[in-house]
Design a protein around this motif. Structure first.
Motif, PDB file in Angstrom:
ATOM      1  N   SER A  70       0.720  -1.036  -0.049  1.00 39.74           N
ATOM      2  CA  SER A  70      -0.083  -0.144   0.041  1.00 39.74           C
ATOM      3  C   SER A  70       0.812   1.231  -0.125  1.00 39.74           C
ATOM      4  N   LYS A  71       0.346   2.313  -0.230  1.00 41.88           N
ATOM      5  CA  LYS A  71       1.014   3.791  -0.024  1.00 41.88           C
ATOM      6  C   LYS A  71       0.274   4.672  -0.018  1.00 41.88           C
ATOM      7  N   VAL A  72       0.845   5.859   0.822  1.00 46.52           N
ATOM      8  CA  VAL A  72       0.251   6.955   0.970  1.00 46.52           C
ATOM      9  C   VAL A  72       1.201   8.237   0.750  1.00 46.52           C
ATOM     10  N   VAL A  73       0.646   9.509   0.610  1.00 44.58           N
ATOM     11  CA  VAL A  73       1.362  10.466   0.262  1.00 44.58           C
ATOM     12  C   VAL A  73       1.473  11.536   1.598  1.00 44.58           C
ATOM     13  N   CYS A  74       2.556  11.666   1.985  1.00 44.29           N
ATOM     14  CA  CYS A  74       2.747  12.748   3.245  1.00 44.29           C
ATOM     15  C   CYS A  74       4.017  13.609   3.119  1.00 44.29           C
ATOM     16  N   ASP A  75       4.043  14.580   3.924  1.00 49.06           N
ATOM     17  CA  ASP A  75       4.906  15.523   3.702  1.00 49.06           C
ATOM     18  C   ASP A  75       6.124  15.523   4.543  1.00 49.06           C
ATOM     19  N   ASP A  76       7.025  16.111   4.435  1.00 49.33           N
ATOM     20  CA  ASP A  76       8.405  16.074   5.411  1.00 49.33           C
ATOM     21  C   ASP A  76       7.918  16.165   6.963  1.00 49.33           C
ATOM     22  N   GLN A  77       7.026  16.967   7.400  1.00 54.88           N
ATOM     23  CA  GLN A  77       6.906  17.166   8.488  1.00 54.88           C
ATOM     24  C   GLN A  77       5.976  15.814   9.174  1.00 54.88           C
ATOM     25  N   GLU A  78       4.878  15.294   8.608  1.00 54.69           N
ATOM     26  CA  GLU A  78       4.299  14.270   8.916  1.00 54.69           C
ATOM     27  C   GLU A  78       5.361  12.970   9.095  1.00 54.69           C
ATOM     28  N   TRP A  79       6.174  12.757   8.113  1.00 47.52           N
ATOM     29  CA  TRP A  79       7.102  11.714   8.156  1.00 47.52           C
ATOM     30  C   TRP A  79       8.067  12.005   9.472  1.00 47.52           C
ATOM     31  N   GLU A  80       8.429  13.220   9.672  1.00 46.77           N
ATOM     32  CA  GLU A  80       9.356  13.370  10.906  1.00 46.77           C
ATOM     33  C   GLU A  80       8.837  13.167  12.159  1.00 46.77           C
ATOM     34  N   ARG A  81       7.636  13.520  12.013  1.00 46.24           N
ATOM     35  CA  ARG A  81       6.869  13.200  13.416  1.00 46.24           C
ATOM     36  C   ARG A  81       6.621  11.725  13.775  1.00 46.24           C
ATOM     37  N   PHE A  82       6.358  11.190  12.605  1.00 39.21           N
ATOM     38  CA  PHE A  82       5.879   9.591  12.675  1.00 39.21           C
ATOM     39  C   PHE A  82       7.365   8.957  13.110  1.00 39.21           C
ATOM     40  N   VAL A  83       8.475   9.291  12.479  1.00 41.59           N
ATOM     41  CA  VAL A  83       9.848   8.656  12.718  1.00 41.59           C
ATOM     42  C   VAL A  83      10.207   9.139  14.237  1.00 41.59           C
ATOM     43  N   THR A  84      10.072  10.425  14.520  1.00 40.17           N
ATOM     44  CA  THR A  84      10.508  10.742  15.824  1.00 40.17           C
ATOM     45  C   THR A  84       9.654  10.008  17.012  1.00 40.17           C
ATOM     46  N   SER A  85       8.385   9.644  16.696  1.00 42.85           N
ATOM     47  CA  SER A  85       7.730   8.988  17.734  1.00 42.85           C
ATOM     48  C   SER A  85       8.127   7.611  17.707  1.00 42.85           C
ATOM     49  N   LEU A  86       8.510   6.910  16.773  1.00 47.60           N
ATOM     50  CA  LEU A  86       8.968   5.635  16.713  1.00 47.60           C
ATOM     51  C   LEU A  86      10.467   5.436  17.666  1.00 47.60           C
ATOM     52  N   ILE A  87      11.186   6.519  17.127  1.00 46.28           N
ATOM     53  CA  ILE A  87      12.615   6.819  17.802  1.00 46.28           C
ATOM     54  C   ILE A  87      12.386   6.765  19.358  1.00 46.28           C
ATOM     55  N   GLN A  88      11.533   7.629  19.761  1.00 47.28           N
ATOM     56  CA  GLN A  88      11.313   7.869  21.400  1.00 47.28           C
ATOM     57  C   GLN A  88      10.601   6.733  21.854  1.00 47.28           C
ATOM     58  N   MET A  89       9.623   5.919  21.468  1.00 50.45           N
ATOM     59  CA  MET A  89       9.119   4.743  21.638  1.00 50.45           C
ATOM     60  C   MET A  89      10.082   3.411  21.793  1.00 50.45           C
ATOM     61  N   LYS A  90      11.306   3.470  20.926  1.00 51.37           N
ATOM     62  CA  LYS A  90      12.186   2.481  20.811  1.00 51.37           C
ATOM     63  C   LYS A  90      13.181   2.749  21.762  1.00 51.37           C
ATOM     64  N   GLY A  91      13.316   4.149  22.259  1.00 55.22           N
ATOM     65  CA  GLY A  91      14.280   4.521  23.324  1.00 55.22           C
ATOM     66  C   GLY A  91      15.807   4.725  22.880  1.00 55.22           C
ATOM     67  N   GLU A  92      15.868   5.193  21.522  1.00 53.10           N
ATOM     68  CA  GLU A  92      17.253   5.492  20.949  1.00 53.10           C
ATOM     69  C   GLU A  92      17.542   6.832  21.198  1.00 53.10           C
TER      70      GLU A  92
END
Length: 119
Positions: free
Chosen positions: A97-119
């Motif tokens: 599947s695919k979606v279109v998202c801007d830089d800010q959306e992607w950055e928020r998503f990746v940042t939330s995963l990094i915080q959750m993982k504890g890196e």
């Protein structure tokens, strides 16, 4: 003897509470994809979309890079030219599947995963 039994019961309850405290349940969203990620000793991801609920097997693989995320057989890849994020799940039947998202959306998503993982 009753003191020993109550002590053992308290220890058992304490261990049970510690096990539950180790579990990490986190939810994050990217457009219409909702990811519920659980962590005990390994990682497990549950993907919710409008038409689908996929539960991934437990895995120790959780890789976060600037343009991709991989949790076991689930892989997200962002393409800068088109702003598309492609979801691919390598299993017997497979899901793409695919979606279109801007830089800010992607950055928020990746940042939330990094915080959750504890890196």
């Amino acid at each position: 003897m009753s003191e020993r039994k109550s002590y053992l019961q308290m220890m058992s309850e304490g261990f049970r509470m510690m096990k539950h405290a180790k579990q990490l349940n986190h939810e994050t969203k990217l457009r219409q994809w909702m990811f519920s990620i659980r962590h005990e000793s390994d990682w497990q991801v549950i993907l919710h979309t409008e038409r689908l609920k996929w539960i991934g097997p437990m895995t120790n693989q959780f890789i976060i890079e600037p343009l991709s995320v991989q949790i076991g057989s689930l892989q997200l890849t962002r393409h800068l030219e088109t702003n598309e994020v492609r979801l691919k799940i390598d299993e017997e039947w497979g899901i793409e599947s695919k979606v279109v998202c801007d830089d800010q959306e992607w950055e928020r998503f990746v940042t939330s995963l990094i915080q959750m993982k504890g890196e």
